[in-house]
Scaffold this active site. Structure first.
Site, PDB file in Angstrom:
ATOM      1  N   CYS A  43       0.549  -1.288   0.281  1.00  0.00           N
ATOM      2  CA  CYS A  43       0.091  -0.122   0.089  1.00  0.00           C
ATOM      3  C   CYS A  43       0.627   0.873  -0.502  1.00  0.00           C
ATOM      4  CB  CYS A  43      -0.605   0.318   1.163  1.00  0.00           C
ATOM      5  SG  CYS A  43      -2.024  -1.264   0.885  1.00  0.00           S
TER       6      CYS A  43
HETATM    7  N1  LIG Z   1      -3.008  -5.773   1.975  1.00  0.00           N
HETATM    8  C1  LIG Z   1      -2.757  -4.908   1.674  1.00  0.00           C
HETATM    9  O1  LIG Z   1      -2.431  -4.363   3.035  1.00  0.00           O
HETATM   10  C2  LIG Z   1      -3.892  -4.092   1.394  1.00  0.00           C
HETATM   11  C3  LIG Z   1      -5.383  -3.555   2.245  1.00  0.00           C
HETATM   12  C4  LIG Z   1      -6.006  -2.403   1.417  1.00  0.00           C
HETATM   13  C5  LIG Z   1      -6.243  -2.574  -0.028  1.00  0.00           C
HETATM   14  N2  LIG Z   1      -5.275  -3.569  -0.569  1.00  0.00           N
HETATM   15  C6  LIG Z   1      -5.072  -3.157  -2.124  1.00  0.00           C
HETATM   16  O2  LIG Z   1      -5.792  -5.070  -2.699  1.00  0.00           O
HETATM   17  C7  LIG Z   1      -5.721  -5.675  -3.793  1.00  0.00           C
HETATM   18  C8  LIG Z   1      -5.369  -6.918  -2.933  1.00  0.00           C
HETATM   19  O3  LIG Z   1      -4.260  -6.866  -2.376  1.00  0.00           O
HETATM   20  P1  LIG Z   1      -3.930  -7.899  -1.786  1.00  0.00           P
HETATM   21  O4  LIG Z   1      -2.478  -7.557  -1.029  1.00  0.00           O
HETATM   22  O5  LIG Z   1      -4.751  -8.640  -1.050  1.00  0.00           O
HETATM   23  O6  LIG Z   1      -2.770  -9.054  -3.190  1.00  0.00           O
HETATM   24  P2  LIG Z   1      -2.739 -10.706  -2.695  1.00  0.00           P
HETATM   25  O7  LIG Z   1      -1.488 -10.337  -4.179  1.00  0.00           O
HETATM   26  O8  LIG Z   1      -2.667 -10.592  -1.594  1.00  0.00           O
HETATM   27  O9  LIG Z   1      -3.796 -11.213  -3.654  1.00  0.00           O
HETATM   28  C9  LIG Z   1      -4.172 -10.926  -5.003  1.00  0.00           C
HETATM   29  C10 LIG Z   1      -5.002 -12.669  -5.806  1.00  0.00           C
HETATM   30  O10 LIG Z   1      -5.880 -12.422  -6.423  1.00  0.00           O
HETATM   31  C11 LIG Z   1      -4.962 -12.806  -7.369  1.00  0.00           C
HETATM   32  N3  LIG Z   1      -4.720 -12.624  -8.630  1.00  0.00           N
HETATM   33  C12 LIG Z   1      -4.231 -12.207  -9.555  1.00  0.00           C
HETATM   34  N4  LIG Z   1      -4.516 -11.314 -10.637  1.00  0.00           N
HETATM   35  C13 LIG Z   1      -5.842 -12.328 -10.615  1.00  0.00           C
HETATM   36  C14 LIG Z   1      -6.999 -12.707 -11.704  1.00  0.00           C
HETATM   37  N5  LIG Z   1      -7.149 -12.042 -13.060  1.00  0.00           N
HETATM   38  N6  LIG Z   1      -7.904 -13.873 -11.477  1.00  0.00           N
HETATM   39  C15 LIG Z   1      -8.301 -13.648 -10.672  1.00  0.00           C
HETATM   40  N7  LIG Z   1      -7.556 -14.210  -8.838  1.00  0.00           N
HETATM   41  C16 LIG Z   1      -5.828 -12.300  -9.626  1.00  0.00           C
HETATM   42  C17 LIG Z   1      -3.658 -13.835  -7.112  1.00  0.00           C
HETATM   43  O11 LIG Z   1      -2.933 -15.068  -7.106  1.00  0.00           O
HETATM   44  C18 LIG Z   1      -3.078 -13.593  -5.581  1.00  0.00           C
HETATM   45  O12 LIG Z   1      -3.576 -14.348  -4.771  1.00  0.00           O
HETATM   46  C19 LIG Z   1      -4.274  -4.557  -4.268  1.00  0.00           C
HETATM   47  O13 LIG Z   1      -5.134  -3.064  -5.197  1.00  0.00           O
HETATM   48  C20 LIG Z   1      -4.197  -3.591  -2.764  1.00  0.00           C
HETATM   49  O14 LIG Z   1      -3.532  -2.407  -2.993  1.00  0.00           O
HETATM   50  C21 LIG Z   1      -4.497  -4.542   0.235  1.00  0.00           C
END
Ligand SMILES: NC(=O)c1ccc[n+]([C@@H]2O[C@H](COP(=O)([O-])OP(=O)(O)OC[C@H]3O[C@@H](n4cnc5c(N)ncnc54)[C@H](O)[C@@H]3O)[C@@H](O)[C@H]2O)c1
Length: 396
Positions: free
Chosen positions: A253
């Site tokens: 983030c």
């Molecule tokens: N991690 C955090 O603390 C956090 C907090 C708030 C917001 N976010 C936002 O949330 C979003 C996701 O982050 P995250 O940390 O959960 O990511 P992550 O990498 O932990 O998980 C993402 C998942 O999406 C899957 N993926 C990718 N492309 C795909 C597709 N086309 N279809 C299906 N699955 C797919 C990946 O295999 C992975 O398992 C980002 O935009 C991030 O900025 C993250």
């Protein structure tokens, strides 16, 4: 409701659990088939979802993981929670989001409420999601995720949730869905406001962390403790909010989201000067750490055994994305030190394994997890602490 959640990472799996626990029927979709199999055998890969919690929603039949996109058909609500990183030029990379949208386009023919929780710049829901899904009567809402992994006080349930809809109907349905497991829903007038609020929140943190990182360097040069000054300033009951200095920023983030704001700012002709400067300061912190380690340990680290303690980007979680530990290690190696790292939570990373702390000449504490062996750290000849949590040693 029947709910499909695209992406089963930190955000998607956490929301899947929250929704399944209150009785929605959740399909957790991910392209990673190994992850899907392990989730279906009740093995969680994130700290905030226990194996036990996963087991219970699988047994209740309110959750199943899937890599079959056809399982999304018939869902009333579809949430997109996929990575939104930066490309090599540090511009937004929406390729994961676009591929998730393409999966919806090809597989979901019945009208659904499509919600984007992935962090992105204002206009993403309207222009990058809804515009690509014309032809089916979907409705669209944006509800950027604010989860702070590992935070026991602020969870999905009690962190106020922002929601903006493309239409009043979409907003009402999104409110109904999130209202089933979140205490406080905050409606905003458009998806763009919700999207912008999320990246502004993280920009606020990024800029303040950079400010405090710069201040820590000034304080050290003045021969006073930056942390003592911050604690003293924080006694003011109004108009001040303490931030902690450190070796840089990590995670998906804070190092990433402000550049999404800078990207749209540039498009509308407003220079995002604070974001640019904050990036420079934060990205330079590993070099500052290494400089201080060299100065504090006698002028040269060539040939010395250095252990970097804690390589995830924050305490008590195993996430190494964008961790400043990577640059700290590389820069220490550039100076000729023999560098190992220790992190029980991470275990293996960048093709290397966690090694014991004992026997190092120098310990550099980048992240301190609860339960790390402080006696072993203190037994090293010189200790540099980036966390402010190891008493009586040199540090930021
Ligand atoms: N991690 C955090 O603390 C956090 C907090 C708030 C917001 N976010 C936002 O949330 C979003 C996701 O982050 P995250 O940390 O959960 O990511 P992550 O990498 O932990 O998980 C993402 C998942 O999406 C899957 N993926 C990718 N492309 C795909 C597709 N086309 N279809 C299906 N699955 C797919 C990946 O295999 C992975 O398992 C980002 O935009 C991030 O900025 C993250």
């Amino acid at each position: 409701m029947r709910v499909g959640i695209i992406g089963q990472g930190y955000v998607g799996l956490t929301i899947s659990l929250s929704a399944a626990k209150v009785g929605h029927s959740v399909v957790g979709f991910d392209l990673n088939d190994a992850l899907v199999s392990s989730l279906n055998s009740a093995k969680s890969h994130i700290e905030d979802v226990t194996d036990r919690a996963l087991e219970s929603i699988i047994k209740n039949k309110t959750y199943k993981a899937s890599f079959e996109a056809k399982d999304l058909e018939g869902c009333e609500v579809i949430i997109v929670a996929v990575p939104t990183p930066l490309d090599e030029e540090r511009n937004p990379d929406l390729s994961f989001l676009h591929s998730a949208v393409e999966l919806i386009r090809q597989n979901v023919k019945s009208p659904a409420l499509i919600i984007n929780e992935s962090t992105s710049y204002p206009g993403t829901l309207r222009n990058e999601i809804a515009a690509r899904l014309e032809g089916v009567e979907h409705s669209f809402a944006s509800s950027p995720e604010r989860i702070d992994p590992g935070n026991k006080e602020w969870t999905t349930k009690n962190t106020p949730r922002l929601v903006g809809g493309l239409t009043p109907e979409a907003l009402a349905k999104a409110r109904e869905f999130y209202g089933s497991f979140c205490d406080d829903i905050i409606e905003v007038s458009s998806p763009e406001v919700a999207e912008a609020a999320k990246i502004f929140e993280n920009t606020f943190r990024q800029v303040n962390i950079a400010l405090v990182n710069e201040f820590a360097q000034i304080a050290d040069a003045l021969g006073i403790s930056g942390r003592e000054v911050i604690d003293a300033a924080a006694t003011k009951p109004y108009g001040f909010m303490p931030f902690n200095p450190g070796p840089g920023v990590g995670g998906h983030c804070i190092p990433v989201d402000p550049s999404y704001l800078a990207h749209v700012a540039n498009q509308v002709g407003v220079p995002a000067t604070f974001i640019k400067r904050a990036n420079e300061v934060n990205l330079a912190m590993p070099a500052y750490v290494v400089e201080r380690v060299i100065a504090g340990s006698g002028g040269s680290i060539k040939g010395k055994k250095v252990v970097v303690v804690g390589v995830s980007y924050k305490s008590n979680i195993a996430d190494t994305r964008e961790t400043p530990a990577a640059a700290v290690i590389d820069l220490l190696r550039d100076q000729g030190a023999s560098v190992a790292w220790h992190d029980d939570l991470v275990g293996s990373w960048r093709g290397e394994s966690s090694l014991p702390i004992a026997g190092a000449d120098i310990a550099v504490v980048v992240t301190k997890h609860d339960g790390v062996n402080l006696a072993a750290i203190n037994a090293c000849g010189y200790v540099f602490d980036c966390t402010g949590q190891v008493a009586g040693v040199d540090g930021i």
